[in-house]
Design a protein around this motif. Structure first.
Motif, PDB file in Angstrom:
ATOM      1  N   SER A  55      48.651  27.278  34.758  1.00  0.00           N
ATOM      2  CA  SER A  55      47.832  26.920  35.911  1.00  0.00           C
ATOM      3  C   SER A  55      47.070  28.146  36.363  1.00  0.00           C
ATOM      4  O   SER A  55      47.245  29.223  35.822  1.00  0.00           O
ATOM      5  CB  SER A  55      48.706  26.382  37.052  1.00  0.00           C
ATOM      6  OG  SER A  55      49.466  27.431  37.585  1.00  0.00           O
ATOM      7  N   SER A  56      46.226  27.932  37.321  1.00  0.00           N
ATOM      8  CA  SER A  56      45.406  29.044  37.789  1.00  0.00           C
ATOM      9  C   SER A  56      46.219  29.947  38.710  1.00  0.00           C
ATOM     10  O   SER A  56      46.920  29.474  39.595  1.00  0.00           O
ATOM     11  CB  SER A  56      44.198  28.491  38.548  1.00  0.00           C
ATOM     12  OG  SER A  56      43.485  29.555  39.120  1.00  0.00           O
ATOM     13  N   PRO A  84      41.316  44.934  35.871  1.00  0.00           N
ATOM     14  CA  PRO A  84      41.672  44.881  34.439  1.00  0.00           C
ATOM     15  C   PRO A  84      42.846  43.944  34.181  1.00  0.00           C
ATOM     16  O   PRO A  84      43.165  43.646  33.040  1.00  0.00           O
ATOM     17  CB  PRO A  84      42.052  46.329  34.117  1.00  0.00           C
ATOM     18  CG  PRO A  84      42.473  46.916  35.421  1.00  0.00           C
ATOM     19  CD  PRO A  84      41.661  46.223  36.473  1.00  0.00           C
ATOM     20  N   ASN A  85      43.511  43.470  35.235  1.00  0.00           N
ATOM     21  CA  ASN A  85      44.682  42.620  35.056  1.00  0.00           C
ATOM     22  C   ASN A  85      44.332  41.158  34.813  1.00  0.00           C
ATOM     23  O   ASN A  85      45.212  40.354  34.530  1.00  0.00           O
ATOM     24  CB  ASN A  85      45.586  42.703  36.296  1.00  0.00           C
ATOM     25  CG  ASN A  85      46.116  44.097  36.499  1.00  0.00           C
ATOM     26  OD1 ASN A  85      45.495  44.915  37.167  1.00  0.00           O
ATOM     27  ND2 ASN A  85      47.250  44.384  35.877  1.00  0.00           N
ATOM     28  N   ILE A  86      43.045  40.823  34.952  1.00  0.00           N
ATOM     29  CA  ILE A  86      42.642  39.428  34.756  1.00  0.00           C
ATOM     30  C   ILE A  86      42.523  39.156  33.262  1.00  0.00           C
ATOM     31  O   ILE A  86      41.808  39.848  32.547  1.00  0.00           O
ATOM     32  CB  ILE A  86      41.314  39.137  35.472  1.00  0.00           C
ATOM     33  CG1 ILE A  86      41.536  39.262  36.988  1.00  0.00           C
ATOM     34  CG2 ILE A  86      40.787  37.747  35.117  1.00  0.00           C
ATOM     35  CD1 ILE A  86      40.277  39.262  37.791  1.00  0.00           C
ATOM     36  N   THR A  87      43.288  38.165  32.788  1.00  0.00           N
ATOM     37  CA  THR A  87      43.307  37.914  31.348  1.00  0.00           C
ATOM     38  C   THR A  87      42.361  36.782  30.959  1.00  0.00           C
ATOM     39  O   THR A  87      41.640  36.902  29.990  1.00  0.00           O
ATOM     40  CB  THR A  87      44.732  37.576  30.889  1.00  0.00           C
ATOM     41  OG1 THR A  87      45.283  36.605  31.763  1.00  0.00           O
ATOM     42  CG2 THR A  87      45.619  38.816  30.898  1.00  0.00           C
ATOM     43  N   TYR A  88      42.417  35.681  31.696  1.00  0.00           N
ATOM     44  CA  TYR A  88      41.551  34.550  31.363  1.00  0.00           C
ATOM     45  C   TYR A  88      40.798  34.125  32.604  1.00  0.00           C
ATOM     46  O   TYR A  88      41.295  34.236  33.722  1.00  0.00           O
ATOM     47  CB  TYR A  88      42.377  33.355  30.864  1.00  0.00           C
ATOM     48  CG  TYR A  88      43.289  33.698  29.715  1.00  0.00           C
ATOM     49  CD1 TYR A  88      42.768  34.273  28.546  1.00  0.00           C
ATOM     50  CD2 TYR A  88      44.649  33.458  29.805  1.00  0.00           C
ATOM     51  CE1 TYR A  88      43.593  34.607  27.500  1.00  0.00           C
ATOM     52  CE2 TYR A  88      45.483  33.783  28.753  1.00  0.00           C
ATOM     53  CZ  TYR A  88      44.956  34.359  27.597  1.00  0.00           C
ATOM     54  OH  TYR A  88      45.776  34.685  26.574  1.00  0.00           O
ATOM     55  N   VAL A 207      36.241  28.907  40.454  1.00  0.00           N
ATOM     56  CA  VAL A 207      36.496  29.796  39.318  1.00  0.00           C
ATOM     57  C   VAL A 207      38.004  29.989  39.263  1.00  0.00           C
ATOM     58  O   VAL A 207      38.626  30.303  40.279  1.00  0.00           O
ATOM     59  CB  VAL A 207      35.787  31.160  39.496  1.00  0.00           C
ATOM     60  CG1 VAL A 207      36.184  32.110  38.376  1.00  0.00           C
ATOM     61  CG2 VAL A 207      34.283  30.979  39.549  1.00  0.00           C
ATOM     62  N   GLU A 208      38.594  29.766  38.084  1.00  0.00           N
ATOM     63  CA  GLU A 208      40.047  29.891  37.967  1.00  0.00           C
ATOM     64  C   GLU A 208      40.378  31.060  37.043  1.00  0.00           C
ATOM     65  O   GLU A 208      39.667  31.318  36.071  1.00  0.00           O
ATOM     66  CB  GLU A 208      40.642  28.594  37.413  1.00  0.00           C
ATOM     67  CG  GLU A 208      40.336  27.404  38.314  1.00  0.00           C
ATOM     68  CD  GLU A 208      41.125  26.170  37.934  1.00  0.00           C
ATOM     69  OE1 GLU A 208      41.544  26.067  36.774  1.00  0.00           O
ATOM     70  OE2 GLU A 208      41.335  25.320  38.835  1.00  0.00           O
TER      71      GLU A 208
END
Ligand SMILES: Nc1ncnc2c1ncn2[C@@H]1O[C@H](COP(=O)(O)OP(=O)(O)OP(=O)(O)O)[C@@H](O)[C@H]1O
Ligand SMILES: [Mg+2]
Lengths: 385, 232
Positions: A55-56, A84-88, A207-208
């Motif tokens: 999930s988001s 930088p921790n955002i993966t998707y 935006v998820e």
């Protein structure tokens, strides 16, 4: 110093039975700690995975009248560079509709994504049990429960009735099972264009994002909030929306720590009492050594080294025992589908730390007997035979 | 000849609430290289006196000198060094370390001083074991030796650091008469060969008579002090 070590070693060797018993005692403590710690970590990780794994973690929505983000490509870009921790990251267009089947109707949730990006968050492909991934506009997938109750098969067309009364035909290319009934029961997943078309939305709904450190989602959300420039944008994260789950997890962690502390304390008490007894047993030897001129400090060191060696021995045995227990648990305690009842999470760092704690505890435990030794007056021994 | 051990006005009182005075104003000195015995009734204070000389016990008042140096005021560290290097003890109960072999026991006082045992000290230990007739059982654990063997090992141990003085508290107390003779001849030889001073507590009148000087303790006082003419 080296003499103290070699005397300690000799004492341990000549009292083999006792040495093994203490080492076993320590190792049981270490094993229990590793077992319980790994079990609880495993439980928490699997709980978090099932809850938020698909999930988001962070969601940006708009608070303007139309509830849509117009300049969404810019918002996407700004979000992506904010941490930088955002993966998707994926845009999404959402809206309600209903479908008719037999004589009934069911409300559904249309979810449009950039399908490849959305899939990274929700893992549709991995959980597609029939059919294929939508490839072009006008195609969609639905969840298992919805397919069953509406008797929909792959390659069927279904009619969506929007809130404004428009009817829209869409082709079902695949059926998925995400394991969450609310999703399986209501989602109709399609691409952005199709969803935008059906719902007449200009722009996107949200935006998820997923992040690599799920527990840092709140602070990463702050970075996102800080970076995105659009007006009326609202950034939510899963932690704020799942406070009760989090407090449950916290309670579990605390009780796990409590158990571990008590195990440590009992190991500490056990070792120090056994070592204290062994000082009494060896008081004659200590007396002789002191009469021969061993320094109080070195005499005490004998017992510190004993504690240290027992701790190391117990830690090694305990790590072996703990890992063995976990292996047994994951091999024999299985669900009917062959998966372990509780998924164990074996963390090398945690295992190492448990072992290290045992060594440290044993060394601390040896301080009491070391003190007794330091105070022992050789005359007492020599006089009393 | 200089004094190796000297007691000046030594009093010893045991107990806090119920006080028993065991030694009364003892003044005595022992010269270097001599072979002395202390005799006296049980409970007269012999062991107490010897333990005070050996720094294992502290006098209630008075001064103790070893090799001319006052010891009753030294701290525990310095006393440990003194006991390790200047004094050798032989106790009535053999007091070997049961976890170690005869030879390891003999080497222990050396290893307390210096962990690494050089070749010449290892040979010296062998020599001492040979001297007390224990070469055959050198690698036996102390628990696998007879009482007499243990006592002789304890004698070898007392000698390893070549102490200037050996204090022995009934070293043959529980040995048969033949072994007793044997042990005494060993001690005599050491006294002759290494110029070590001996102070030996004994109940055995025949043994006492063979020593150079007999000191009798009675009710905590020196009652008699006899020296052999030819030695002095
Ligand atoms: N810690 C103590 N507290 C009270 N009295 C003590 C203590 N130690 C020794 N004594 C007393 O001091 C006296 C002398 O004891 P000591 O051991 O010196 O006698 P001893 O001459 O060596 O006797 P033995 O020949 O039996 O060995 C004894 O009466 C003993 O009871
Ligand atoms: Mg005595």
């Amino acid at each position: 110093m080296r003499l103290a070590f070699s005397i300690a070693l000799r004492f341990l060797k000549s009292g083999k039975g006792q040495t093994i018993l203490i080492a076993l005692g320590i190792s049981v403590g270490v094993a229990v700690q590793i077992f319980i710690g790994s079990l609880i970590q495993g439980l928490q990780i699997s709980l978090i995975n099932t809850t938020i794994g698909s999930s988001s973690h962070i969601t940006i929505t708009s608070e303007n009248d139309s509830k849509t983000i117009k300049n969404w490509e810019r918002t996407m870009y700004e979000s992506a560079i904010s941490s930088p921790n955002i993966t998707y990251i994926s845009p999404s267009i959402d809206g309600p509709a209903s479908i008719n089947y037999d004589n009934e109707s069911a409300s559904v949730l249309i979810r449009g994504f950039l399908l490849e990006d959305g899939d990274k968050i929700y893992k549709f492909k991995d959980n597609l049990y029939e059919g294929r991934f939508p490839a072009k506009t006008g195609e969609a997938m639905i969840g298992k429960d919805l397919a069953i109750k509406s008797n929909t098969r792959v390659d069927d067309d279904i009619s969506l009735i929007t809130t404004s009364g428009r009817v829209y035909r869409i082709k079902i290319t695949g059926l998925f099972d995400l394991g969450v009934s609310s999703v399986n029961d209501s989602w109709i997943v399609t691409d952005l264009e199709t969803a935008g078309d059906i719902l007449s939305i200009d722009g996107i709904s949200s935006v998820e994002m997923q992040v690599d450190e799920v527990f840092a989602a709140d602070s990463i959300a702050k970075d996102v909030q800080y970076t995105v420039s659009g007006e009326d944008l609202k950034v939510d994260n899963w932690k704020d929306l799942n406070a009760s789950l989090l407090s449950g997890l916290n309670g579990q962690s605390v009780s796990s720590y409590m158990i571990q502390v008590f195990v440590l304390v009992s190991v500490l008490l056990g070792i120090s009492s056994v070592l204290a007894i062994s000082v009494v047993q060896r008081s004659k030897q200590i007396g002789i050594l002191k009469a021969m001129g061993i320094k109080d400090k070195d005499a005490s060191l004998i017992f510190v080294f004993q504690g240290l060696m027992l701790g190391v021995l117990g830690a090694i045995l305990g790590v072996g025992l703990g890992i063995g227990l976990l292996k047994m648990f994951t091999t024999f305690a299985l669900n009917p589908d062959g998966k372990p009842v509780v998924p164990i999470y074996l963390n090398g760092g945690f295992v190492g730390l448990s072992g290290l704690f045992a060594v440290l505890t044993s060394s601390i435990a040896s301080l009491i007997p070391a003190r007794i030794t330091s105070r022992l007056n050789p005359i007492e021994v020599i006089k009393n035979g | 000849m200089g004094n190796i051990v000297e007691l000046k006005n030594i009093n010893k009182i045991f107990g806090e609430k119920i006080q028993t005075q065991v030694l009364f104003d003892i003044n005595i000195a022992f010269e270097e290289n001599t072979f002395n015995s202390i005799i006296g009734e049980s409970g007269s204070g012999k062991s107490t006196m010897l333990n005070i000389m050996g720094t294992l016990d502290k006098p209630t008042s008075g001064e103790v000198y070893i090799g001319g140096k006052r010891t009753d005021t030294l701290n525990k560290e310095d006393l440990a060094v003194l006991r390790n290097q200047i004094i050798g003890f032989i106790f009535q109960f053999h007091y070997l370390l049961p976890e170690f072999t005869a030879k390891e026991n003999v080497l222990m006082p050396y290893r307390i001083k210096n962990y690494k045992v050089p070749k010449e000290i290892d040979q010296w230990a062998d020599e001492l074991l040979n001297f007390v007739g224990l070469s055959k059982v050198a690698n036996n654990k102390a628990t696998n030796m007879s009482g007499g063997q243990q006592q002789r090992a304890a004698i070898a141990r007392a000698l390893i650091n070549k102490p200037r003085i050996i204090l022995a508290d009934e070293p043959t107390g529980n040995l048969d008469s033949e072994t007793t003779e044997n042990v005494y001849s060993i001690l005599r030889n050491i006294n002759a060969d290494f110029n070590t001073t001996f102070i030996i507590i004994t109940h055995d009148q025949r043994i006492a008579e063979k020593t150079d000087r007999i000191v009798e303790v009675k009710d905590g006082k020196i009652n008699l002090d006899v020296r052999k003419a030819e030695k002095y």
